[in-house]
Design an enzyme around this catalytic site. Structure first.
Site, short mmCIF file in Angstrom:
data_model
loop_
_atom_site.label_atom_id
_atom_site.label_comp_id
_atom_site.label_asym_id
_atom_site.label_seq_id
_atom_site.Cartn_x
_atom_site.Cartn_y
_atom_site.Cartn_z
N LYS A 1 -56.55 15.66 35.51
CA LYS A 1 -57.40 15.08 36.57
C LYS A 1 -56.69 13.91 37.26
O LYS A 1 -56.76 13.76 38.47
CB LYS A 1 -58.74 14.61 36.01
CG LYS A 1 -59.54 15.68 35.30
CD LYS A 1 -60.92 15.18 34.89
CE LYS A 1 -60.88 14.04 33.88
NZ LYS A 1 -60.36 14.46 32.56
N ARG B 1 -47.23 13.47 25.27
CA ARG B 1 -47.19 12.45 26.32
C ARG B 1 -46.69 11.11 25.75
O ARG B 1 -47.05 10.73 24.65
CB ARG B 1 -48.59 12.27 26.92
CG ARG B 1 -48.61 11.31 28.10
CD ARG B 1 -49.85 11.47 28.92
NE ARG B 1 -51.03 10.88 28.28
CZ ARG B 1 -52.22 10.80 28.87
NH1 ARG B 1 -52.39 11.27 30.08
NH2 ARG B 1 -53.25 10.25 28.24
N ARG C 1 -61.62 12.96 20.81
CA ARG C 1 -62.01 12.85 22.23
C ARG C 1 -62.52 14.19 22.75
O ARG C 1 -63.47 14.23 23.54
CB ARG C 1 -60.82 12.38 23.07
CG ARG C 1 -60.50 10.90 22.89
CD ARG C 1 -59.09 10.58 23.27
NE ARG C 1 -58.85 10.66 24.71
CZ ARG C 1 -57.64 10.77 25.25
NH1 ARG C 1 -56.57 10.83 24.51
NH2 ARG C 1 -57.50 10.81 26.56
N ARG D 1 -69.67 10.10 32.22
CA ARG D 1 -69.35 10.87 31.02
C ARG D 1 -70.60 11.31 30.28
O ARG D 1 -70.52 12.06 29.32
CB ARG D 1 -68.50 10.02 30.06
CG ARG D 1 -67.05 10.07 30.42
CD ARG D 1 -66.19 9.56 29.30
NE ARG D 1 -64.79 9.87 29.62
CZ ARG D 1 -63.76 9.19 29.17
NH1 ARG D 1 -63.95 8.17 28.37
NH2 ARG D 1 -62.55 9.54 29.52
N ARG E 1 -49.39 6.39 23.07
CA ARG E 1 -50.61 5.59 23.09
C ARG E 1 -51.51 5.96 21.93
O ARG E 1 -51.55 7.13 21.53
CB ARG E 1 -51.36 5.83 24.41
CG ARG E 1 -51.14 4.72 25.41
CD ARG E 1 -51.79 4.95 26.75
NE ARG E 1 -52.84 5.96 26.78
CZ ARG E 1 -53.30 6.51 27.90
NH1 ARG E 1 -52.80 6.16 29.05
NH2 ARG E 1 -54.26 7.39 27.87
#
Ligand SMILES: [Zn+2]
Length: 211
Positions: free
Chosen positions: A13, A122, A166, A88, A155
């Site tokens: 996104k 990532r 998540r 959310r 991260r």
């Protein structure tokens, strides 16, 4: 145009929003960026947010709503925006309706396994925030940023266990928004798998069809 991007973490996104804002000339407002800015400033709010993000949890509604409402009131957001990471939950969506209803909601469909493969590889530069992927876009020197020489790291919320948490949270809390906006006639769904340029084409076609 006021747009909301929905989809699991790692659906691309943010990348798509960066491409779309160039065309649409509206700001991309990510709650992830709003949260990280609060953490960086080290405010009492930021410290609270930091602990929640590190464990893969979600920041409470009233706190998130306050941050977003303030941001949407800024002068650069007058002609429209792309919201990414908000709303959310249904209560967040109801709050947004009361002060800034979106024109269209774009739902990016990506399977869980694709998300895990994308996010666990990532890496981010600790100094300048540049994003890498050790599989598809590694830094030239392992662990060091091409742009500034800073440390390239994983991260906390990109650790696999945090990604799984998540995703579970997304399926439980956010997926109901798809039906919620669908019932209000403002939802388009696009396939989020593939090169960003290809997803951008699908996005343009979906918006043209929705008008
Ligand atoms: Zn850097």
């Amino acid at each position: 145009m006021k747009l909301i991007f929905l989809g699991p973490p790692g659906a691309g996104k943010g990348t798509l929003a960066d491409l779309a804002v160039e065309k649409l000339k509206i700001p991309h407002i990510s709650t992830g960026d709003l949260f990280r800015a609060a953490v960086k400033e080290g405010t009492a709010l930021g410290v609270k947010v930091q602990g929640i993000l590190a464990s893969g949890g979600l920041v409470p509604d009233e706190l998130t709503i306050a941050l977003v409402r303030e941001r949407l009131a800024a002068p650069d957001a007058r002609s429209g925006w792309i919201l990414d990471g908000f709303p959310r939950t249904i209560p967040q969506a109801e709050a947004l309706e009361s002060f800034a209803p979106a024109d269209q909601v774009v739902n990016f469909e990506v399977a869980d396994d694709v998300v895990v493969a994308r996010l666990s590889t990532r890496r981010v530069c600790r100094a300048c925030g540049k994003i890498y992927n050790i599989r598809s876009m590694p830094p030239k020197v392992a662990g060091l940023c091409d742009a500034c020489g800073g440390e390239v790291y994983t991260r906390d919320d990109d650790q696999e266990s945090a990604i799984r948490t998540r995703l579970e949270t997304y399926r439980r809390q956010t997926e109901p928004l798809i039906a919620w906006y669908g019932a209000r006639g403002r939802l388009v769904t696009i396939d989020g798998v593939g090169e960003p340029s290809l997803v951008l084409e699908r996005f343009d076609a979906a918006l043209a069809g929705a008008r």
